[in-house]
Design an enzyme around this catalytic site. Sequence first.
Site, PDB file in Angstrom:
ATOM      1  N   LYS A  15     -10.413  42.970 -81.546  1.00  0.00           N
ATOM      2  CA  LYS A  15      -9.405  43.335 -80.549  1.00  0.00           C
ATOM      3  C   LYS A  15      -9.604  44.791 -80.141  1.00  0.00           C
ATOM      4  O   LYS A  15      -9.886  45.636 -80.988  1.00  0.00           O
ATOM      5  CB  LYS A  15      -8.017  43.128 -81.159  1.00  0.00           C
TER       6      LYS A  15
ATOM      7  N   SER B 137      -0.063  39.564 -78.466  1.00  0.00           N
ATOM      8  CA  SER B 137      -0.939  40.383 -77.668  1.00  0.00           C
ATOM      9  C   SER B 137      -2.433  40.212 -77.970  1.00  0.00           C
ATOM     10  O   SER B 137      -3.263  40.660 -77.187  1.00  0.00           O
ATOM     11  CB  SER B 137      -0.572  41.853 -77.876  1.00  0.00           C
TER      12      SER B 137
ATOM     13  N   SER C 124       1.772  39.153 -82.940  1.00  0.00           N
ATOM     14  CA  SER C 124       0.638  39.254 -82.016  1.00  0.00           C
ATOM     15  C   SER C 124      -0.665  38.615 -82.482  1.00  0.00           C
ATOM     16  O   SER C 124      -1.593  38.491 -81.681  1.00  0.00           O
ATOM     17  CB  SER C 124       0.372  40.721 -81.671  1.00  0.00           C
TER      18      SER C 124
END
Lengths: 98, 473
Positions: free
Chosen positions: B73, B148, B172
């Site tokens: 990420k 997210s 997330s």
Amino acid sequence: MAMIIDKETLEHVASLARLEITPEEEGPLLGDLERILGYVAQLSSVDTSAIVSKRPAMTELRPDEPSAGLTREAGLGGAPAMRDAFVVVRNVMGGEDE
Amino acid sequence: MSSELPRTLKQYRHAVRAHELSAEEYLDETRQLIERGDPQVKAFLHLRLDAARSDAQAADPSSPLAGAPIAVKDNIMMAGERCTCGSRILEHYVAPYSATAVRSLLAAGAVVPGKTNLDEFAMGSSTENSAFFPTHNPTDLTRVPGGSSGGSTAAVAAGFALGAIGSDTGGSVRQPAAFCGVVGFKPTYGLVSRYGLVAFGSSLDCIGPIARSVRDAAIMMNVMAAHDPKDATSVKRPHVDFEAALQPTLAGKRVGIIRELQGLDVQPEIAAAMETARKAAVKSGASIVDVRVPHILSALPAYYIIAPAECSANLGRFDGVRYGLHVDGRDMTETYSRTRNAGFGTEVKRRILIGAFVLSAGYYDAYYKKASSVRQLITDELDAALQSADVLLTPTTPTTAFRLGAVTDALEMYKADVFTIPANLAGVPAISFPAGKDAAGLPIGLQLMGPRWSDAELLSSANVFFTALGGES
């Protein structure tokens, strides 16, 4: 019902957070914040009188010994403006910039 | 090379060690999938496939990850690579060092094909808040992947990586894992180092693995769970082999169902998946217990005070001076505010403002202090519930993946996190695993929570549910 957040409070909070709110942003932001703050304000009805807030466990610190870390070049490499290994900023003490 | 590509890390590792497949061959196949599929899915913000191929060539087949592609990420740093956090303010920022989690993965033989998309600074539940572009759900490109960590979960679901890492502040990792039909694990707070993760809510943030099976998540945990002197919140614990701890049954386990969550409005297929899971648990030797967490529904409002408060403090560091975007003003104050205004998107500004408000003089006690007390109350209640049950079973999300653009109201978007937030407030481990599909063919995720430091047992229980519901062991 009384508003939680008005225009003046929003401007004050924005200045604390170093954000500029444009006139176009202001209306929608005020609406969003009012609804979000109104939603979270439901916590006022939760009885927390018996809660003893616990101190977090002591953070274990690593030994205070010098060790190899980032080089100065790597640490400062992302700065937008540099001179002689220093970060360049606008004058913060008042008066004219050089 | 064998005709069928390995689906899981476990299969991959086996194939590489048996010399049926090499890491470069697998990476070449992965590259083709990415080049064909990512223009539609848009999981990655930046790719480094040539570098990954060299890394794959150099990878030791006997290492724990044996050259497997693991996506990262883009709020977790990898030295020499950009780390944008999905934000204009860090659009050109290059990480000067690697996160400990990334270093551990690389040391274990992982190769990183690229950095994945996210909601700006991990604030969002759909990956639509990325400053660059939204990611699409590989199962249905008109749907969001969740957020997210939506880029990471989409990458794993689409076959662009065998695993990925994400960050989980309020769900997330787990919520997008549920939307994309993969496994997402949030470890106990303190088990995986956050050094090199760009901070959002420091008392809540955890790095966790995203994988195609629970066993794969355990394999990744074996690599990432370690004390790190560079993260003061990292905790020294005895070594655990998460993969070896996987047990075949739930014999003797007590699976708790939280009474206060029963009345919540969830999609009917998700309620049906809960029922199927409950039956599978009983069949596997577990008992079902009714537990109470009286204030669990106050977790969502408490979170949306605490997380913005921490975010407003953490994001204070973006000032246009030391790194990132710089927009000049007449003086320092104007330089700060111009930089931040140009660099932050709407949702980030909204949360910074909420945070600054709840921390400001006159409002602190009514909002922040109250929320901290409620957090303590919920933590105590969850701890008590986890004494009468070994794991708690809930849905991961109230609905399956929604359409891009369908949820425009910030408060409605926040409500997607109702099941995942309590684990972050309490610091307990929680995992989302796939549990079938809805009528539209969209993945359903269920969640298990366990006591602090029971990560190995929790993974074991999740593995039994996952395999009983059709997943690969």
